[in-house]
Structures are given as C-alpha cells and as structure tokens.
Design an enzyme around this catalytic site. Structure first.
Site, mmCIF file in Angstrom:
data_model
loop_
_atom_site.group_PDB
_atom_site.id
_atom_site.type_symbol
_atom_site.label_atom_id
_atom_site.label_comp_id
_atom_site.label_asym_id
_atom_site.label_seq_id
_atom_site.Cartn_x
_atom_site.Cartn_y
_atom_site.Cartn_z
ATOM 1 N N HIS A 51 -45.610 41.788 -23.347
ATOM 2 C CA HIS A 51 -45.892 40.636 -24.908
ATOM 3 C C HIS A 51 -46.654 41.062 -26.031
ATOM 4 O O HIS A 51 -46.926 42.797 -25.956
ATOM 5 C CB HIS A 51 -47.571 40.044 -23.622
ATOM 6 C CG HIS A 51 -46.933 39.238 -22.445
ATOM 7 N ND1 HIS A 51 -48.013 38.650 -22.114
ATOM 8 C CD2 HIS A 51 -45.583 39.698 -22.666
ATOM 9 C CE1 HIS A 51 -46.418 37.578 -21.513
ATOM 10 N NE2 HIS A 51 -45.628 38.302 -21.288
ATOM 11 N N GLU A 53 -49.334 41.050 -27.717
ATOM 12 C CA GLU A 53 -50.993 41.596 -27.866
ATOM 13 C C GLU A 53 -50.726 43.686 -26.894
ATOM 14 O O GLU A 53 -51.682 43.620 -27.567
ATOM 15 C CB GLU A 53 -51.446 41.070 -26.766
ATOM 16 C CG GLU A 53 -51.777 39.301 -26.877
ATOM 17 C CD GLU A 53 -51.077 38.379 -26.274
ATOM 18 O OE1 GLU A 53 -51.225 36.906 -25.821
ATOM 19 O OE2 GLU A 53 -49.980 38.678 -26.115
ATOM 20 N N CYS A 78 -51.907 35.100 -22.474
ATOM 21 C CA CYS A 78 -52.176 35.083 -20.306
ATOM 22 C C CYS A 78 -53.336 35.469 -19.936
ATOM 23 O O CYS A 78 -53.820 36.552 -20.219
ATOM 24 C CB CYS A 78 -50.694 35.146 -19.956
ATOM 25 S SG CYS A 78 -50.128 37.142 -20.540
ATOM 26 N N ALA A 157 -21.340 16.665 -37.545
ATOM 27 C CA ALA A 157 -20.415 16.747 -39.285
ATOM 28 C C ALA A 157 -19.611 15.935 -39.808
ATOM 29 O O ALA A 157 -19.482 15.315 -38.570
ATOM 30 C CB ALA A 157 -19.713 18.015 -39.317
ATOM 31 N N ASP A 208 -10.616 19.308 -28.146
ATOM 32 C CA ASP A 208 -10.516 20.264 -29.790
ATOM 33 C C ASP A 208 -10.906 22.230 -29.043
ATOM 34 O O ASP A 208 -10.816 22.650 -28.946
ATOM 35 C CB ASP A 208 -12.196 20.754 -30.346
ATOM 36 C CG ASP A 208 -12.567 19.068 -31.012
ATOM 37 O OD1 ASP A 208 -11.469 18.532 -31.419
ATOM 38 O OD2 ASP A 208 -13.587 18.864 -31.134
ATOM 39 N N ARG A 215 -20.615 33.011 -31.848
ATOM 40 C CA ARG A 215 -19.501 34.315 -33.060
ATOM 41 C C ARG A 215 -19.852 34.082 -34.476
ATOM 42 O O ARG A 215 -18.946 35.146 -35.165
ATOM 43 C CB ARG A 215 -17.906 33.936 -31.798
ATOM 44 C CG ARG A 215 -17.660 32.566 -33.023
ATOM 45 C CD ARG A 215 -15.967 32.369 -31.695
ATOM 46 N NE ARG A 215 -15.241 31.038 -33.030
ATOM 47 C CZ ARG A 215 -16.099 30.009 -32.593
ATOM 48 N NH1 ARG A 215 -17.011 29.680 -31.823
ATOM 49 N NH2 ARG A 215 -15.609 28.759 -32.904
ATOM 50 N N GLY A 289 -19.241 14.408 -29.454
ATOM 51 C CA GLY A 289 -18.517 13.540 -29.965
ATOM 52 C C GLY A 289 -19.536 12.308 -29.582
ATOM 53 O O GLY A 289 -20.204 12.403 -29.520
#
Length: 344
Positions: A51, A53, A78, A157, A208, A215, A289
C-alpha cells in the site's frame, strides 16, 4: 495553495500512476513531510502489492525521524487485514503524530474506522483536503462501493454528418471503418487501459470483428464483455482469443467450449449492470453500436460520455446515438473534435 493542498496534490499525482493496475483496489498516493519538505513518497502500484503508506514509510532510512513527520494520503488508511496488514498499525508503530487525509474510504470495511482508530491512539487527523479532486480520482471505486454499480463511460466516434459506421454488406463485414484519426484511436486505447472492462453488443462483433484490446497504448487489456442474448457470437471472433479475459452475457442456455458464458435476464433492464457489479467489475467503457449505446443513454446508465466528431462524411450508415452534446465544449485531437461530459 495551502501547504496541505500542495502535499495532497502530490499524493494525487502519485496515485494516478497506478491507474488500471490496482483493480479492485483504489488509487492511493502518500507523501511524508518533515519541516515542510517531502522526505519520502509512495503509491499503490498493483493489486496485492504494498500500500501507498507502507511504500512511503519503508523508504525512510532513519525511522526515528517519523515521529516528527506528517503523513499525507488521499484516501483513509485501511484498518483491516486484506492482502496486506493494516496501514493504521504501521503509522502508529513509528509514532507518526500528524495524518492528513483526502477523503474517507467508501469501502464498508474501512469507512471512518481507520480515522477513529488513529484518533483513539493519539494521532492528530485532518480529513477532506482537496475533497473534490480526491473523489474524482477514485470515482470508479466510489461509484462501486457507494452505489453498487460499475462506473460507466460511453464512447463513440461519429462522422460529420451524424453516423457512427457505414452500411454493412458482404464486402466490408468483419472489417472496421475507422472514423477517428490515429491520435484519437491511441487516446481511446489509453482510456481502455484505465477501465476494468470494455463492453459491446454482439452485432458489433459480427460487423467489425474487433479485438477490444489496448494495443495502441501500453497497459493492461480490459476484460471484454459481449452482450449476446441469443448467443450469435461467431466462434472465430477476435474477442474470444486469449489476449484478455472475455465474458459473454446471454439468455441462451447453450454452452460453448472455452467460452465464459454467464446467463443474464434481459427482461430486467438492470440485469446487465447488476451482473457486471456481481462479477466485481468496478468500471466499464461501452464502445458498442448505436443500439447498445442508446440502451445505456435511455436508462441513464452513464457517468462519462466521450465523443469524437470527425470531418469524414458517410452519407448513409448507422446513425449516431440520440444524445444532445453542446457544440462549444470540445478540444481538438488532431483534426477530430473530442467532446467529454462528466455527470455531476
């Protein structure tokens, strides 16, 4: 900017380095300050890892100085045993007297208990420093813990004349028609590394044959979620390769060898959200879509919407989702306009 704000901002700058790598844990950064100077820094780098800290405390060579230091952290330390021991015990072990915290942890196993434990043991604790900024950086974690659903980003888009894709026929089936430019696509893949999962409808997979990976940007690939009520997914689909985990949500009782199919009740409109939540997935970017995107818009299942508006003209095709975007609020990514809207 006050000193507390300055040091808390540094915690946030460190915390964001872990984005996409810490799920299901939150993003946490920590700085240790002595005589108004940072002497150590740390952040949570990966799930199961040390963590923030502990990372910062461990880097201090002379531990005897810690009793004179202030510790800044953007999320409440925590106070329970998980993958690692409680950070509160480590703070108390070295006698750190001043602890400045951005926000309380929304996790029911923590919320308030870490702060109270530190106070009971003599610490001077301040909370709600840069509260808005601290909430924003961990908006996914907070949404999941407090509202019992994943944080949802919708992204698409569109062409200049209002289409998100061309008419599909035998000549272009299984091929992606890129509307946005290379810079925008690289940015989209960066966003994928920041979310725990990516979701599309099966028609997008059929039309598609996308990979749904990151990537174009270094980072983790998101979990791929495909909405497929009638189990129409082609077995040679790229989303079924081993580049990332894939989950198919279907109402069909059929099984396909090697495919992780989870039964989903699509008659209940909340079922998709609930299934993703029950899988422990904190965030999802929806890149489906028009039908899939419209489902999330119509049901108000979104927290962020990102739209690339391009200069390309398609004349005909799949219409953009029905959502009003203010035409003035955008920034240029190359020659694409990026509209980004966060729900309050």
């Amino acid at each position: 900017m006050s000193n507390d704000n300055f040091f808390m901002q540094r915690c946030l700058d460190l915390a964001i380095k872990g984005i996409g790598k810490t799920y299901p844990n939150p993003l946490v950064g920590c700085v240790i300050v002595l005589n108004n100077k940072i002497i150590s820094e740390g952040w949570h780098k990966s799930y199961g890892g040390i963590h923030a800290e502990a990372d910062a405390i461990n880097k201090v060579k002379d531990k005897s100085t810690l009793k004179n230091c202030s510790l800044y952290v953007n999320l409440e330390p925590c106070n329970h045993h998980g993958k690692t021991p409680p950070c509160t015990d480590l703070i108390l072990k070295y006698g750190i007297q001043k602890v400045i915290i951005g926000i309380r942890d929304p996790n029911k196993n923590v919320t308030g208990s870490g702060i109270e434990y530190l106070k009971r043991n003599g610490c001077n604790v301040k909370v709600n420093i840069l509260k808005g900024e601290c909430n924003f950086i961990n908006r996914r974690f907070i949404k999941f813990c407090k509202y019992k659903r994943p944080y949802i980003t919708l992204k698409w888009a569109e062409s200049n004349d209002g289409f998100i894709g061309p008419v599909k026929d035998k000549l272009n089936l299984g091929r992606i028609k890129w509307l946005s430019n290379e810079k925008s696509r690289a940015l989209s893949h960066k966003w994928r590394t920041e979310e725990q999962s990516i979701l599309v409808g099966v028609q997008t997979v059929i039309d598609d044959n996308p990979q749904l990976t990151s990537r174009f940007h270094k980072g983790e690939n998101p979990i791929r979620i495909i909405i497929d009520p009638k189990l129409r997914i082609p077995l040679k689909s790229k989303v079924l390769n081993n580049e990332s985990k894939s989950i198919v949500l279907s109402s069909s009782k059929n099984k396909i060898d090697g495919v992780n199919i989870i039964t989903n009740d699509f008659d209940n409109k909340e079922s998709i959200i609930n299934t993703i939540y029950n899988l422990g997935i904190q965030s999802v970017i929806v890149e489906g879509g028009s039908k899939t995107l419209q489902f999330f818009i119509d049901n108000n299942y979104w927290d962020c919407i990102r739209v690339f508006k391009t200069s390309k003209e398609l004349k005909k095709g799949t219409p953009r989702p029905n959502f009003k975007i203010r035409d003035t609020d955008y920034k240029m990514i190359g020659d694409d306009k990026l509209y980004e809207l966060f729900k309050n």
